[in-house]
Design a protein around this motif. Structure first.
Motif, short mmCIF file in Angstrom:
data_model
loop_
_atom_site.label_atom_id
_atom_site.label_comp_id
_atom_site.label_asym_id
_atom_site.label_seq_id
_atom_site.Cartn_x
_atom_site.Cartn_y
_atom_site.Cartn_z
N VAL A 62 0.84 -1.20 0.00
CA VAL A 62 0.00 0.00 0.00
C VAL A 62 0.87 1.25 0.00
O VAL A 62 0.60 2.23 -0.71
N PHE A 63 1.96 1.23 0.79
CA PHE A 63 2.86 2.38 0.86
C PHE A 63 3.41 2.71 -0.52
O PHE A 63 3.45 3.88 -0.94
N LYS A 64 3.86 1.68 -1.24
CA LYS A 64 4.44 1.90 -2.57
C LYS A 64 3.39 2.45 -3.54
O LYS A 64 3.69 3.29 -4.40
N LYS A 65 2.15 1.94 -3.38
CA LYS A 65 1.08 2.41 -4.27
C LYS A 65 0.79 3.89 -4.03
O LYS A 65 0.57 4.65 -4.98
N VAL A 66 0.82 4.33 -2.76
CA VAL A 66 0.48 5.72 -2.43
C VAL A 66 1.65 6.66 -2.71
O VAL A 66 1.48 7.74 -3.28
N LYS A 67 2.88 6.24 -2.32
CA LYS A 67 4.04 7.13 -2.41
C LYS A 67 4.95 6.85 -3.61
O LYS A 67 5.86 7.62 -3.90
N GLY A 68 4.74 5.74 -4.29
CA GLY A 68 5.55 5.43 -5.47
C GLY A 68 6.91 4.81 -5.13
O GLY A 68 7.77 4.71 -6.01
N MET A 69 7.11 4.45 -3.88
CA MET A 69 8.38 3.83 -3.46
C MET A 69 8.13 3.05 -2.17
O MET A 69 7.09 3.22 -1.53
N SER A 70 9.10 2.21 -1.80
CA SER A 70 8.94 1.41 -0.57
C SER A 70 9.18 2.29 0.65
O SER A 70 9.75 3.38 0.54
N PRO A 71 8.76 1.83 1.86
CA PRO A 71 8.99 2.61 3.08
C PRO A 71 10.47 2.90 3.33
O PRO A 71 10.83 4.02 3.72
N SER A 72 11.35 1.92 3.09
CA SER A 72 12.78 2.14 3.32
C SER A 72 13.36 3.16 2.35
O SER A 72 14.17 4.01 2.72
N GLN A 73 12.95 3.07 1.08
CA GLN A 73 13.41 4.05 0.08
C GLN A 73 12.94 5.46 0.47
O GLN A 73 13.69 6.44 0.34
N TYR A 74 11.72 5.57 0.93
CA TYR A 74 11.15 6.86 1.33
C TYR A 74 11.96 7.46 2.47
O TYR A 74 12.31 8.64 2.47
N LYS A 75 12.30 6.60 3.47
CA LYS A 75 13.04 7.08 4.64
C LYS A 75 14.43 7.56 4.24
O LYS A 75 14.86 8.65 4.66
#
Length: 512
Positions: free
Chosen positions: A494-507
């Motif tokens: 779900v995170f990747k769908k909303v933000k376009g990247m994985s949680p670790s990549q986002y951080k």
């Protein structure tokens, strides 16, 4: 005729009084109407009434003050008071100034009104009421006038034969309400010339007589031989085609001159009234009327009110519109009664919406415009269009309130999700909290938030997860549980769908 001025601040009361009696046949003429005493004083100078029928409680100037001024300036004018039960002190004060009588509004009836008027006539100095004078020495003008007013008249047959030498008669009425120049002094004479010139082209042998029934209607008595009656009809149709602003009605032919009064009252006046329902027929005759007269059912106001109060506006307005269409087919219905239904239902709808706490300030202001336009409407079709306009305005008031309520509801839903996102929320949980059906909540989110319930909840959870990823030292798997996801892999998806990247990549990206 005895001239009457009606004064009341309620237009429906004024219109009701104007239709209580056949005024002309009783020897009276309504010369004006006013909504308060101040307007009445201005009209007195222009209309010279013999009698004033006035309400007692009115804005600007009430009936008591009007009575005082009239009796000081025009002592010969007789005054009749209209009052309600609780206004005795006003009535007593008016009586001291010399009013003829008073009538309680709830008990206002044609007979009681006529009796009081006759009493008033006897008190008018030097006024002689119209008597049923039977004389064979009357002029043709006088004979026709008395026949039209419904009197029995003895007249010399030779006198009538000289004026009308042909075997048959018919009456044609010309309604000039829509004529822009009808108010000019020359206009009636112009109409008479146009009509007679048109008939002369069709008829080689004919006699005419014309008179003004009121300010809007000119009546023509046409005298021809039987074989020329069809030509009269043809001439009337050609005339009507060239005079589109006027309405025409034509009676059947009749042989006896003495039938004039009956044909005028029972045929011509009815046809002119029916023109309201048949505005597209050039010259309305008995042959144009449907053989079966539709009867109007009673409007179910109780059902309409109940349905309206339940906010079933579509079904309420559909029923009203359907009833109005059916009512418009009842061509024998009095036009005043027909219009009164529309004015009353507009009034009731406005009151209902106000009681339901809808914003009706604009609607309250415009309803008086609708009352005036309905009163001036020249056809049933025009009245229906006014009802449609009002329904559009009423729906706009309803829509504004519903939009406001829907926005408030949506805010409540979203606030609840933001406060409870970390809990294992389901659609059923939210529906139970707000006492709605789950399917209603689902469709409501789709319609008002551009995404469904799950998408809205997940978006809130992901936004909160983003904040925790930057501030917390907790592992990503722990953060997923903190924002309400029980499945870590689903959280990542779900995170990747909303933000376009994985949680670790986002951080990592945010830290850089």
């Amino acid at each position: 005729m005895c001239r009457i001025l009606i004064v009341d601040d309620e237009i429906l009361i004024r219109r009701g009084i104007m239709h209580y009696l056949d005024w002309k046949s009783e020897g009276f003429q309504i010369v004006g109407e006013a909504s308060n005493g101040q307007e009445a004083l201005e009209l007195i100078e222009a209309s010279y009434p013999h009698i004033i029928i006035t309400d007692i409680v009115m804005p600007i100037m009430d009936g008591e003050e009007l009575t005082r001024i009239v009796k000081e300036k025009y002592p010969q004018i007789q005054i009749i008071i209209l009052s309600s039960y609780g206004e005795f002190d006003y009535v007593r004060s008016a009586f001291q100034r010399g009013v003829v009588d008073y009538i309680l509004k709830p008990k206002l009836e044609a007979d009681s009104l006529l009796n009081v008027l006759k009493t008033a006539v006897k008190r008018i100095p030097g006024f002689q009421s119209r008597e049923k004078d039977l004389s064979i020495n009357l002029s043709i003008d006088q004979i026709i006038n008395k026949l039209v007013l419904g009197y029995d008249v003895y007249y010399g047959l030779e006198q009538v034969t000289r004026a009308f030498p042909y075997s048959h008669y018919c009456l044609m009425g010309v309604d000039m309400k829509k004529q822009p120049s009808k108010g000019s002094a020359e206009f009636p004479a112009q109409v008479k010339d146009i009509v007679e010139n048109a008939f002369n082209k069709q008829l080689s042998e004919a006699a005419y007589y014309s008179f003004n029934f009121d300010s809007n209607i000119i009546v023509f008595l046409v005298n021809v031989n039987q074989e020329d009656l069809t030509k009269v009809r043809d001439g009337a149709n050609q005339l009507a085609a060239s005079q589109v602003e006027s309405g025409f009605a034509l009676t059947e032919g009749f042989q006896q001159f003495g039938q004039l009064g009956k044909m005028f009252k029972e045929s011509l006046l009815k046809l002119l009234n029916y023109r309201f329902y048949f505005p597209d027929i050039l010259v309305l005759t008995e042959f144009d009327l449907p053989s079966i007269v539709p009867k109007s059912e009673k409007f179910n106001l109780d059902w309409f009110t109940e349905e309206f109060m339940r906010k079933h506006f579509d079904s309420s307005f559909f029923y009203l519109r359907d009833y109005a269409e059916k009512l418009s087919n009842c061509f024998t219905m009095d036009v005043f009664e027909y219009k009164a239904f529309f004015s009353n239902i507009i009034f009731n709808i406005t009151i209902l919406l106000g009681n339901m706490n809808y914003e009706i300030k604009e609607l309250e202001q415009s309803r008086y415009t609708f009352f005036k336009l309905i009163d001036e409407a020249n056809s049933a079709r025009e009245t229906i269009k006014l009802l449609d306009r009002f329904i559009v305005e009423a729906n706009e008031s309803i829509f504004k309130m519903q939009n406001r309520a829907e926005n408030i509801n949506m805010k409540k839903f979203m606030d609840y999700l933001k406060n409870h996102y970390s809990e294992p929320l389901t659609l059923n949980d939210v529906a139970a909290t707000f006492h709605f059906n789950p399917s209603y909540i689902s469709s409501y989110f789709s319609a008002h938030n551009n995404e469904g319930f799950i998408e809205s909840l997940n978006r809130i959870r992901i936004e909160e997860a983003c904040k925790l990823l930057l501030k917390e030292t907790a592992a990503i798997s722990e953060i997923s549980e903190m924002v309400g996801f029980s499945d870590h892999s689903y959280f990542c998806k779900v995170f990747k769908k909303v933000k376009g990247m994985s949680p670790s990549q986002y951080k990592r990206k945010q830290l850089i």
